[in-house]
Design a protein around this motif. Structure first.
Motif, PDB file in Angstrom:
ATOM      1  N   SER A   1      88.396  49.661  12.884  1.00  0.00           N
ATOM      2  CA  SER A   1      89.753  50.214  12.926  1.00  0.00           C
ATOM      3  C   SER A   1      90.026  50.946  11.624  1.00  0.00           C
ATOM      4  O   SER A   1      89.177  51.010  10.741  1.00  0.00           O
TER       5      SER A   1
ATOM      6  N   ARG B   1      87.384  55.744   7.691  1.00  0.00           N
ATOM      7  CA  ARG B   1      86.664  54.596   8.269  1.00  0.00           C
ATOM      8  C   ARG B   1      85.276  54.482   7.622  1.00  0.00           C
ATOM      9  O   ARG B   1      84.524  55.461   7.566  1.00  0.00           O
TER      10      ARG B   1
ATOM     11  N   ASP C   1      87.727  55.198  18.741  1.00  0.00           N
ATOM     12  CA  ASP C   1      87.630  54.007  19.572  1.00  0.00           C
ATOM     13  C   ASP C   1      87.218  54.338  20.992  1.00  0.00           C
ATOM     14  O   ASP C   1      86.671  53.486  21.694  1.00  0.00           O
TER      15      ASP C   1
END
Lengths: 433, 433
Positions: A328, A29, B207
């Motif tokens: 994401s 990421r 997340d």
């Protein structure tokens, strides 16, 4: 020094985080880490960023070679998949930061590291070690150089700190305004001018002070600096001028009431016709002691302990925080701001930030402006971050003198109260936009 | 690290003194240098000698190779005769000292270097750099380990100090009683056990907290330590036990009111059935904060800034002084005591000294006895200096655990007031005989 690569200047948790993120699929990421401090040391008016050049060296040499990988494997620090990943590691991201010698304030994003989480998280410890240490010394050096005015400052603190910390301290002191160092390793590594002539041991080695001074002058010339406080200062000064002649370079006083002694020695030297012989003082000085000697006939200051220990603040409280990361795992996913939010402190402000120093109509700085949205037009050319690494290539190298010159210029644009030594608040407010 | 030899960890004046002494014919006078401190840091009860093993490494590697000689020649630091002398240099004298981990007091001759003036004067800076730095950290570590009692201490300060200073700090902390370090370089170089699992960045990368904890447990196992203060501590603890099960190794709290949080988290963990899950705290601790948590359900402490900066005293004030030298240039000339005598401070006591710790009838230390005459019979087997280097050969190497064990034993023989954290005088008086 027994450590093969800067890659080991790393806290173990960075590698275990890497391993877990690789397995979870989150290691790639896109991530933005920022270095900043929540506060300046108590009472300080400004900070001085130093060590940037050393950070670039550390990033360039941050490789996991066979010795390092064997160690990590033997101690079961990370798994096989992580070892393979590390074997190919080099930082391929971007780094921006305040240029070396620039001043900073609470919240200033002094360094920004962007890349994948995996490649950027690994640099945390070595980046902080360098910036926290070097900036602490540079801040002390800057205050001392303000106090010293036009008189040169000599860095002499090697014996008071770790032997390699000393080399970095000499470098940071030079950025902060010092002229020279006693440390030969700093001369070797960074080409900082070195100085030094003799210690009390040299006088004590000889049968009397006259023999010692004669030996020194015969070897180092009459332009040398003779140390005059081993026995009686007045007698030593008389002997020094007799031995070296009125062309004696300097005398050094390393103990006693420096204010009183400087006046007495100056008068004595003048009476002996040694009007150009300088007076160097070197006894446990800090910025306050230097300032207190401003009206004394002192020509140069040597500073040790208080310089290399940051004059009461041996480290900065800079942290390296994830401020944004990809939403994401999808390639090209947009960034979102992230921040620690727990009650009780150590919270942070998320988002990839710019910083600019707003000046008033007279060109004096009036605020440190930090934001994560678009940069206002009037601040476009006041931006503070410069490009240091682009796609893994070092692009921000510069000579050490550039950092030194920049510091003098940056300090000179601060409000006048920046350079008063008394305790106070940061001289600029930090505004968040 | 860009420095080829420990010989450059030297102040320039040592080389210029050497040059002048070579020319004057005094360089070969037998000389005795001693390392000692005039005072402990304010309020401290005892000092801890650390770095001795590193001193031996530095002496062994103190050679002037071609790179170094070229530098000295290019910069005109010393003349040709001195360069030739340096090219053949290796220390061939004797070194005695307090063994590593031993405690010391003002005036304790913690190291004694004997040889010619020339060979012994050169070691001043590197010896002091190592002992001043490492002993400062070890003293702080010792106080923290007293405060922590049986609970393990983790060294986590690498990011707060120079990257190689950090390696030495981890070593000194181990001598002073720490169990582990976060610093991989210290693990590599000194085989100190390393620890670490994750930072806030790892939670923020994911997340949500559950994803982060799941990723960590899947990779590092349920015995790992989960960091629970990124968002809400109580929610994080609940999630942690749900994800890892009641076999979760530990939770770490890095901010907030640690005393309050430790009690709350312990209660919560117990209610969740995670009775064996440990609590680790790591937020800006020093010996006082550790002591204040003695009654809290904390299982381990991680200490950073205050450890590597010596808990307010980042350096010791050890000096390296010529205390005796040959009366003349004649071979075999007897030694005579020498000392700086100027008014106004920094005076020293001449003479080659022994030191012994006198114990009372119960075996508790009652005085540090230092003398330069014959050793009294009753103190013969209480002598503190041990042989470290004999005729240039290192004879005092030992495993780091020996120093660590010695420190615990030496501290245990001090009067009980040694280990109180409040400010006070040195716990032993120094008696000169």
């Amino acid at each position: 020094m027994g450590v093969p690569s800067t890659a080991l200047f790393t806290d173990r948790y960075e590698l275990t985080m890497l391993q877990a993120a690789l397995r979870a699929g989150t290691a790639d990421r896109a991530s933005v880490f920022e270095v900043y401090t929540r506060r300046l040391p108590e009472g300080r008016r400004y900070g001085v960023i130093a060590g940037t050049g050393r950070v670039l060296d550390a990033v360039e040499n941050f490789r996991f070679d066979r010795d390092v990988l064997d160690f990590l494997a033997d101690r079961h620090i990370v798994d096989e998949a992580t070892l393979s990943w590390l074997a190919d590691y080099r930082f391929r991201g971007d780094i921006w930061g305040y240029p070396e010698g620039e001043v900073y304030f609470p919240g200033s994003p002094v360094l920004r590291v962007e890349g994948t989480f995996a490649e950027a998280v690994l640099l945390e410890t070595v980046v902080l070690s360098i910036l926290n240490h070097d900036s602490a010394v540079a801040a002390a050096a800057s205050r001392m150089s303000v106090a010293a005015g036009d008189r040169p400052l000599m860095e002499m603190g090697a014996r008071r700190t770790h032997e390699l910390s000393a080399v970095a301290a000499a470098r940071a002191a030079y950025v902060g305004g010092f002229a020279t160092t006693s440390d030969l390793a700093a001369g070797f590594r960074y080409d900082i001018p070195t100085v030094g002539t003799s210690a009390h041991a040299f006088t004590l080695l000889h049968d009397n002070e006259r023999d010692a001074f004669t030996a020194q002058v015969e070897s180092l010339g009459s332009g040398t600096t003779l140390l005059v406080d081993t026995y009686d200062v007045a007698e030593a000064v008389r002997t020094a001028v007799e031995v070296a002649g009125p062309g004696l370079g300097a005398v050094r006083i390393d103990s006693g009431d420096l204010l009183l002694l400087a006046h007495r020695v100056r008068q004595q030297l003048d009476e002996l016709g040694a009007r150009d012989t300088k007076i160097v003082v070197t006894s446990d000085l800090d910025e306050y002691a230097i300032a207190s000697l401003a009206a004394a006939p002192v020509d140069a200051y040597g500073v040790g302990t208080q310089l290399v220990t940051g004059s009461g603040h041996p480290t900065c409280s800079m942290v390296y925080k994830l401020v944004a990361r990809a939403e994401s795992d999808a390639p090209g996913a947009p960034l979102r701001a992230v921040a620690k939010k727990a009650m009780g402190g150590k919270t942070s402000i998320g988002g990839r930030k710019w910083a600019a120093r707003r000046l008033d109509a007279e060109g004096v700085a009036e605020a440190e402006v930090v934001g994560s949205g678009p940069v206002p037009a009037e601040l476009q050319d006041r931006q503070l971050l410069v490009e240091l690494v682009r796609g893994g290539e070092i692009v921000g190298r510069e000579p050490l003198d550039a950092a030194r010159d920049r510091h003098i210029a940056a300090r000179g644009r601060l409000p006048l109260s920046a350079t008063q030594l008394s305790r106070g608040e940061p001289v600029l407010p930090t505004e968040y936009q």
